[in-house]
Design an enzyme around this catalytic site. Sequence first.
Site, PDB file in Angstrom:
ATOM      1  N   ARG A  87      31.776  52.599 115.745  1.00  0.00           N
ATOM      2  CA  ARG A  87      30.604  53.342 115.242  1.00  0.00           C
ATOM      3  C   ARG A  87      30.330  54.657 115.972  1.00  0.00           C
ATOM      4  NH1 ARG A  87      29.651  47.901 114.556  1.00  0.00           N
ATOM      5  NH2 ARG A  87      29.199  47.457 112.367  1.00  0.00           N
ATOM      6  N   HIS A 116      34.178  53.243 111.407  1.00  0.00           N
ATOM      7  CA  HIS A 116      35.620  53.236 111.124  1.00  0.00           C
ATOM      8  C   HIS A 116      36.102  54.437 110.305  1.00  0.00           C
ATOM      9  CE1 HIS A 116      35.788  49.464 113.079  1.00  0.00           C
ATOM     10  NE2 HIS A 116      35.518  48.663 112.060  1.00  0.00           N
ATOM     11  N   HIS A 190      42.929  46.763 112.581  1.00  0.00           N
ATOM     12  CA  HIS A 190      41.847  45.802 112.353  1.00  0.00           C
ATOM     13  C   HIS A 190      42.366  44.477 111.795  1.00  0.00           C
ATOM     14  CE1 HIS A 190      37.854  44.344 111.647  1.00  0.00           C
ATOM     15  NE2 HIS A 190      37.289  45.510 111.861  1.00  0.00           N
ATOM     16  N   GLU A 327      40.506  44.557 118.491  1.00  0.00           N
ATOM     17  CA  GLU A 327      40.820  45.950 118.168  1.00  0.00           C
ATOM     18  C   GLU A 327      40.856  46.772 119.453  1.00  0.00           C
ATOM     19  OE1 GLU A 327      37.702  46.956 115.076  1.00  0.00           O
ATOM     20  OE2 GLU A 327      37.369  44.841 115.444  1.00  0.00           O
TER      21      GLU A 327
HETATM   22  C1  GAL Z   1      34.384  45.659 113.418  1.00  0.00           C
HETATM   23  C2  GAL Z   1      32.966  45.984 113.763  1.00  0.00           C
HETATM   24  C3  GAL Z   1      32.079  45.014 113.007  1.00  0.00           C
HETATM   25  C4  GAL Z   1      32.347  45.069 111.520  1.00  0.00           C
HETATM   26  C5  GAL Z   1      33.831  44.936 111.258  1.00  0.00           C
HETATM   27  C6  GAL Z   1      34.206  45.165 109.817  1.00  0.00           C
HETATM   28  O1  GAL Z   1      35.250  46.527 114.083  1.00  0.00           O
HETATM   29  O2  GAL Z   1      32.771  45.895 115.149  1.00  0.00           O
HETATM   30  O3  GAL Z   1      30.723  45.265 113.287  1.00  0.00           O
HETATM   31  O4  GAL Z   1      31.867  46.285 111.008  1.00  0.00           O
HETATM   32  O5  GAL Z   1      34.559  45.845 112.029  1.00  0.00           O
HETATM   33  O6  GAL Z   1      33.563  44.272 108.958  1.00  0.00           O
END
Ligand code: GAL
Length: 362
Positions: A87, A116, A190, A327
């Site tokens: 974020r 992202h 991810h 990640e």
């Molecule tokens: C992660 C993030 C989560 C959520 C996820 C995607 O990287 O920390 O809060 O957004 O991705 O659903």
Amino acid sequence: MSCTGEPSVVVKPFGKTKDGELVHQYTLTGAGGVVMDVIDYGGKVVRLFTPDRTGKLTDVTLGFNSVSGYETIDPYFGSLIGRYGNRIAHGKFTLDGQTYTLPTNNVPGGVACSLHGGTKGFDAHVWHSEPLSEGKNVGVKFTMTSPDGDQGYPGKVDVTVCYWLTSDNVWRIEYEATTDKATPINMTQHLYFNFKGEAEGTILDHELTLFADHMTPVDKGLIPTGKIVSVKGTPFDFTVPWAIGARINANDEQLAFGGGYDHNFVLNNQSGKLAPAAALYEKTTGRFMEVWTTEPGIQFYCGNFLTDQVPGKRGKNLCYRGGLALETQHYPDSPNQPNFPSTILRPGSVYKTVTEYRFSTK
Ligand code: GAL
């Protein structure tokens, strides 16, 4: 499927995006037994087959069978993430005296942020792709150019990501980028893991180790407060293996903000050299994985936003906490956090990071 053999890369069509772009699938078969299906749409790993302790191959990642699956529901399954993993507060940052505004696409705790890479991040592009092969290692090379102003970010950025599958069951990811103007960059992958198999229940019984004595606490908008705190004596201490579910319901403000684990851990290794970051074990199948990275942080996210409305690949729906992501990254919101390691890439420098997921059994 046999467990060892000749490595290969096989390319075939996977489908088309809603804009009519052709998407290819690369099947990487490693000499050590691991098989992965990867597509050039977002560099997504669609399927990942790893052997259990008896040698049986099972798909241990979450994904969809079609491009439209990814276009319709987007938990970033198996995706390459960029320009900025995680974020950026309020979708704004200031660099060299200029303020940049990014699309906000996420509102945890009612607070908008850019997540992202924005509304169309690197995960939602068809990349140029080509097969790789070197000795017993096979792979795929992805390249793309993110134009100046893409998703509000400055500079034209040229990106190359190579996935290698080695003969000893290591999935190695090499990221590289250059820019013509200073810009933040923080790429990651991810992939979601469930070592019992996709759509085979939750990951709460998986045992996790994180080589991290510290983490970056967040506010209710899941933005780091800027503090770096010790994990000692908290449910965030994974310095020795813990079942993910063991302390997830503890009365803890950070767990409440994240709805479970969804936090950046500050890795003990800050050298920029490849070093262990995490280990994951599932005792019924014996599947074991080590994560190694050159990056200073890792986001441990345990699927708190997943629901049983998400269809799996074999006709069974997924579930809440049905997969977890590890990640590797720089810390979230670094462009707004002066005490975090910098994520600014400048012209003339090369962004280069490496992460390895090493699969085995015990
Ligand atoms: C992660 C993030 C989560 C959520 C996820 C995607 O990287 O920390 O809060 O957004 O991705 O659903």
